[in-house]
Motif scaffolding. Structure first.
Motif, PDB file in Angstrom:
ATOM      1  N   TRP A  45     -20.880  32.011  -9.529  1.00 30.50           N
ATOM      2  CA  TRP A  45     -20.386  33.123  -8.703  1.00 30.50           C
ATOM      3  C   TRP A  45     -20.678  32.888  -7.229  1.00 30.50           C
ATOM      4  CZ3 TRP A  45     -20.559  38.749 -10.902  1.00 30.50           C
ATOM      5  CH2 TRP A  45     -20.045  38.759 -12.208  1.00 30.50           C
ATOM      6  N   THR A  46     -21.460  31.850  -6.906  1.00 32.25           N
ATOM      7  CA  THR A  46     -21.927  31.667  -5.528  1.00 32.25           C
ATOM      8  C   THR A  46     -21.497  30.333  -4.930  1.00 32.25           C
ATOM      9  OG1 THR A  46     -24.012  30.587  -6.145  1.00 32.25           O
ATOM     10  CG2 THR A  46     -24.011  33.002  -6.093  1.00 32.25           C
ATOM     11  N   ARG A  47     -20.529  29.681  -5.554  1.00 34.77           N
ATOM     12  CA  ARG A  47     -20.143  28.345  -5.050  1.00 34.77           C
ATOM     13  C   ARG A  47     -18.723  28.003  -5.491  1.00 34.77           C
ATOM     14  NH1 ARG A  47     -24.305  25.096  -8.868  1.00 34.77           N
ATOM     15  NH2 ARG A  47     -23.448  23.252  -7.896  1.00 34.77           N
ATOM     16  N   GLY A  48     -18.096  27.110  -4.749  1.00 37.11           N
ATOM     17  CA  GLY A  48     -16.796  26.593  -5.176  1.00 37.11           C
ATOM     18  C   GLY A  48     -15.680  27.611  -5.054  1.00 37.11           C
ATOM     19  N   GLY A  49     -14.461  27.151  -5.328  1.00 32.01           N
ATOM     20  CA  GLY A  49     -13.321  28.060  -5.285  1.00 32.01           C
ATOM     21  C   GLY A  49     -12.992  28.451  -3.852  1.00 32.01           C
ATOM     22  N   TYR A  50     -12.542  29.662  -3.691  1.00 30.19           N
ATOM     23  CA  TYR A  50     -11.975  30.103  -2.426  1.00 30.19           C
ATOM     24  C   TYR A  50     -12.673  31.412  -2.084  1.00 30.19           C
ATOM     25  CZ  TYR A  50      -8.349  32.343   0.398  1.00 30.19           C
ATOM     26  OH  TYR A  50      -7.668  33.008   1.372  1.00 30.19           O
ATOM     27  N   TYR A  51     -13.064  31.591  -0.820  1.00 29.08           N
ATOM     28  CA  TYR A  51     -13.766  32.827  -0.475  1.00 29.08           C
ATOM     29  C   TYR A  51     -13.340  33.286   0.916  1.00 29.08           C
ATOM     30  CZ  TYR A  51     -16.769  29.730   2.312  1.00 29.08           C
ATOM     31  OH  TYR A  51     -17.227  28.817   3.224  1.00 29.08           O
ATOM     32  N   TYR A  52     -13.350  34.580   1.135  1.00 28.41           N
ATOM     33  CA  TYR A  52     -12.978  35.111   2.453  1.00 28.41           C
ATOM     34  C   TYR A  52     -13.608  36.477   2.603  1.00 28.41           C
ATOM     35  CZ  TYR A  52     -10.016  37.870  -0.403  1.00 28.41           C
ATOM     36  OH  TYR A  52      -9.612  38.733  -1.382  1.00 28.41           O
ATOM     37  N   LEU A  53     -13.740  36.894   3.841  1.00 31.08           N
ATOM     38  CA  LEU A  53     -14.333  38.201   4.130  1.00 31.08           C
ATOM     39  C   LEU A  53     -13.289  39.282   3.897  1.00 31.08           C
ATOM     40  CD1 LEU A  53     -16.788  39.760   5.168  1.00 31.08           C
ATOM     41  CD2 LEU A  53     -15.918  39.450   7.486  1.00 31.08           C
ATOM     42  N   ASN A  54     -13.604  40.238   3.053  1.00 34.97           N
ATOM     43  CA  ASN A  54     -12.704  41.360   2.824  1.00 34.97           C
ATOM     44  C   ASN A  54     -13.035  42.444   3.856  1.00 34.97           C
ATOM     45  OD1 ASN A  54     -11.415  43.720   1.885  1.00 34.97           O
ATOM     46  ND2 ASN A  54     -11.435  42.941  -0.216  1.00 34.97           N
ATOM     47  N   GLU A  55     -12.140  42.596   4.835  1.00 38.16           N
ATOM     48  CA  GLU A  55     -12.409  43.526   5.945  1.00 38.16           C
ATOM     49  C   GLU A  55     -12.618  44.953   5.433  1.00 38.16           C
ATOM     50  OE1 GLU A  55     -12.630  42.371   8.992  1.00 38.16           O
ATOM     51  OE2 GLU A  55     -11.792  40.358   8.698  1.00 38.16           O
ATOM     52  N   LEU A  56     -11.996  45.290   4.309  1.00 36.24           N
ATOM     53  CA  LEU A  56     -12.065  46.671   3.829  1.00 36.24           C
ATOM     54  C   LEU A  56     -13.423  46.992   3.207  1.00 36.24           C
ATOM     55  CD1 LEU A  56      -8.508  46.839   2.222  1.00 36.24           C
ATOM     56  CD2 LEU A  56      -9.225  47.906   4.359  1.00 36.24           C
ATOM     57  N   THR A  57     -14.087  45.971   2.640  1.00 29.36           N
ATOM     58  CA  THR A  57     -15.374  46.236   1.975  1.00 29.36           C
ATOM     59  C   THR A  57     -16.543  45.680   2.779  1.00 29.36           C
ATOM     60  OG1 THR A  57     -15.296  44.145   0.751  1.00 29.36           O
ATOM     61  CG2 THR A  57     -14.296  46.068  -0.312  1.00 29.36           C
ATOM     62  N   GLY A  58     -16.255  44.756   3.711  1.00 30.69           N
ATOM     63  CA  GLY A  58     -17.330  44.108   4.462  1.00 30.69           C
ATOM     64  C   GLY A  58     -18.059  43.049   3.646  1.00 30.69           C
ATOM     65  N   LEU A  59     -17.572  42.765   2.435  1.00 38.35           N
ATOM     66  CA  LEU A  59     -18.197  41.737   1.593  1.00 38.35           C
ATOM     67  C   LEU A  59     -17.206  40.587   1.385  1.00 38.35           C
ATOM     68  CD1 LEU A  59     -19.805  44.172  -1.013  1.00 38.35           C
ATOM     69  CD2 LEU A  59     -21.039  42.821   0.682  1.00 38.35           C
ATOM     70  N   TRP A  60     -17.715  39.466   0.864  1.00 37.27           N
ATOM     71  CA  TRP A  60     -16.866  38.294   0.659  1.00 37.27           C
ATOM     72  C   TRP A  60     -16.280  38.319  -0.743  1.00 37.27           C
ATOM     73  CZ3 TRP A  60     -16.290  34.606   4.632  1.00 37.27           C
ATOM     74  CH2 TRP A  60     -17.052  34.875   5.779  1.00 37.27           C
ATOM     75  N   ASP A  61     -14.977  38.114  -0.830  1.00 43.65           N
ATOM     76  CA  ASP A  61     -14.277  38.074  -2.112  1.00 43.65           C
ATOM     77  C   ASP A  61     -14.171  36.634  -2.611  1.00 43.65           C
ATOM     78  OD1 ASP A  61     -13.883  40.761  -1.977  1.00 43.65           O
ATOM     79  OD2 ASP A  61     -11.709  40.706  -1.795  1.00 43.65           O
ATOM     80  N   THR A  62     -14.245  36.479  -3.923  1.00 43.28           N
ATOM     81  CA  THR A  62     -14.093  35.158  -4.547  1.00 43.28           C
ATOM     82  C   THR A  62     -13.086  35.306  -5.696  1.00 43.28           C
ATOM     83  OG1 THR A  62     -16.087  35.763  -5.788  1.00 43.28           O
ATOM     84  CG2 THR A  62     -16.386  34.245  -3.952  1.00 43.28           C
ATOM     85  N   PRO A  63     -11.782  35.356  -5.366  1.00 42.51           N
ATOM     86  CA  PRO A  63     -10.773  35.734  -6.370  1.00 42.51           C
ATOM     87  C   PRO A  63     -10.632  34.754  -7.530  1.00 42.51           C
ATOM     88  CG  PRO A  63      -9.728  35.055  -4.298  1.00 42.51           C
ATOM     89  CD  PRO A  63     -11.202  35.146  -4.032  1.00 42.51           C
ATOM     90  N   ILE A  64     -10.874  33.464  -7.275  1.00 39.87           N
ATOM     91  CA  ILE A  64     -10.689  32.483  -8.355  1.00 39.87           C
ATOM     92  C   ILE A  64     -11.791  32.664  -9.410  1.00 39.87           C
ATOM     93  CG2 ILE A  64     -10.699  30.016  -8.909  1.00 39.87           C
ATOM     94  CD1 ILE A  64      -9.278  29.640  -6.141  1.00 39.87           C
ATOM     95  N   GLN A  65     -13.044  32.798  -8.930  1.00 39.40           N
ATOM     96  CA  GLN A  65     -14.138  33.096  -9.865  1.00 39.40           C
ATOM     97  C   GLN A  65     -13.874  34.409 -10.586  1.00 39.40           C
ATOM     98  OE1 GLN A  65     -14.654  31.655  -7.017  1.00 39.40           O
ATOM     99  NE2 GLN A  65     -16.675  30.756  -6.835  1.00 39.40           N
ATOM    100  N   ALA A  66     -13.386  35.405  -9.847  1.00 38.91           N
ATOM    101  CA  ALA A  66     -13.160  36.733 -10.421  1.00 38.91           C
ATOM    102  C   ALA A  66     -12.182  36.639 -11.594  1.00 38.91           C
ATOM    103  CB  ALA A  66     -12.626  37.689  -9.356  1.00 38.91           C
ATOM    104  N   GLN A  67     -11.107  35.902 -11.402  1.00 34.60           N
ATOM    105  CA  GLN A  67     -10.114  35.800 -12.480  1.00 34.60           C
ATOM    106  C   GLN A  67     -10.680  35.070 -13.696  1.00 34.60           C
ATOM    107  OE1 GLN A  67      -6.412  34.411 -10.497  1.00 34.60           O
ATOM    108  NE2 GLN A  67      -5.663  36.479 -10.903  1.00 34.60           N
ATOM    109  N   LYS A  68     -11.535  34.082 -13.440  1.00 35.91           N
ATOM    110  CA  LYS A  68     -12.161  33.360 -14.559  1.00 35.91           C
ATOM    111  C   LYS A  68     -13.052  34.313 -15.367  1.00 35.91           C
ATOM    112  CE  LYS A  68     -14.695  29.046 -15.386  1.00 35.91           C
ATOM    113  NZ  LYS A  68     -16.082  29.345 -15.783  1.00 35.91           N
TER     114      LYS A  68
END
Length: 278
Positions: A45-68
């Motif tokens: 959950w803390t490495r690899g894939g694709y990550y970006y700052l979600n301006e709406l939540t102020g946290l970083w999203d990791t959609p590829i891990q999320a889908q897995k």
């Protein structure tokens, strides 16, 4: 044991069988008809894939891990999820889809009335931009489930209390390492003390997992269960089990078993390595 408290950490020396113990607990709970949200490799959950700052939540999203994560949960418990109603009515913020950036149009989705948790999970598999925040929503939903007993089981739990492998680009000279608690999914799931459901985390003593603060936020000291090294009886039982599973050709002899016990000092990981040679 597990009496009284709902939150536990399995701790102990390297190779003492924490991951194995956690997997056994998960298997037991599933066999008893529990809904189990199992994270076998928290560090993913803390490495690899694709990550970006979600301006709406102020946290970083990791959609590829999320889908897995959503896919594995659906595969393990699809039929049960169909029987659980969504109980949180709030809209879910969208983020970005990997490499596509923001999707134009409304930046949130609302689950229709009478949606099930299965619908919620499937929505996250359909709409990648929503996947991270659907995992966050799933954490809220799991706390409200009454249809089945629920277990949340996280291995490598300590990787959620150290720095992730992600970096934020600040300017041409400077980047900063992103802490695991700044990742949306991790932030939602690591708050053990707020869990209304049974929550068991196991530590990884692997050197790959960062060094921990002494006091884990939200993980009370007294709930650590030290997984001791195996005693002779348990080593005997393990070796007999390996033999039954056809992992060993010959019926192990008493002296070979004793030799293994002394060689491994009751360390489960070493036992699995050495057991092939008897």
């Amino acid at each position: 044991g597990m009496r009284g408290s709902k939150h536990h950490i399995l701790d102990g020396p390297v190779g003492c069988g924490k991951s194995f113990a956690l997997a056994v607990i998960v298997q037991w709970a599933r066999a008893q008809g529990w809904l189990v949200f199992y994270v076998p490799r928290g560090q993913e959950w803390t490495r690899g894939g694709y990550y970006y700052l979600n301006e709406l939540t102020g946290l970083w999203d990791t959609p590829i891990q999320a889908q897995k994560v959503l896919r594995e949960f659906l595969d393990s418990h699809g039929e049960m999820l169909e029987q659980i109603k969504c109980r949180v009515p709030d809209p879910i913020f969208l983020g970005e889809a990997a490499a596509l950036g923001r999707i134009p149009g409304p930046q949130e989705i609302t689950m229709p009335e009478n949606s099930t948790v299965k619908d919620l999970v499937e929505k996250g598999l359909d709409v990648q931009a929503a996947a991270s925040n659907i995992v966050v929503r799933l954490r809220q939903e799991l706390d409200l489930v009454t249809e089945f007993p629920v277990l949340i089981a996280v291995d490598e739990f300590n990787s959620w209390f150290t720095f992730s492998e992600y970096h934020q680009f600040l300017d041409f000279k400077k980047t900063r390492q992103i802490h695991a608690k700044e990742l949306g999914m991790v932030s939602a799931f690591r708050r053990m003390e707020t869990s209304r459901q049974l929550f068991v985390g196991a530590f990884s003593q692997s050197t790959a997992v960062g060094k921990l603060p002494l006091e884990l936020p939200g993980a009370p000291k007294r709930f650590r269960i030290d997984v001791a090294r195996a005693d002779k009886e348990e080593i005997h039982a393990a070796i007999r089990y390996y033999h039954k599973q056809n992992l060993l050709h010959n019926e192990p002899q008493e002296d070979a078993i004793n030799r293994l016990f002394f060689l491994t000092n009751g360390n489960g990981a070493e036992l699995r390595k050495l057991v092939r040679y008897i």
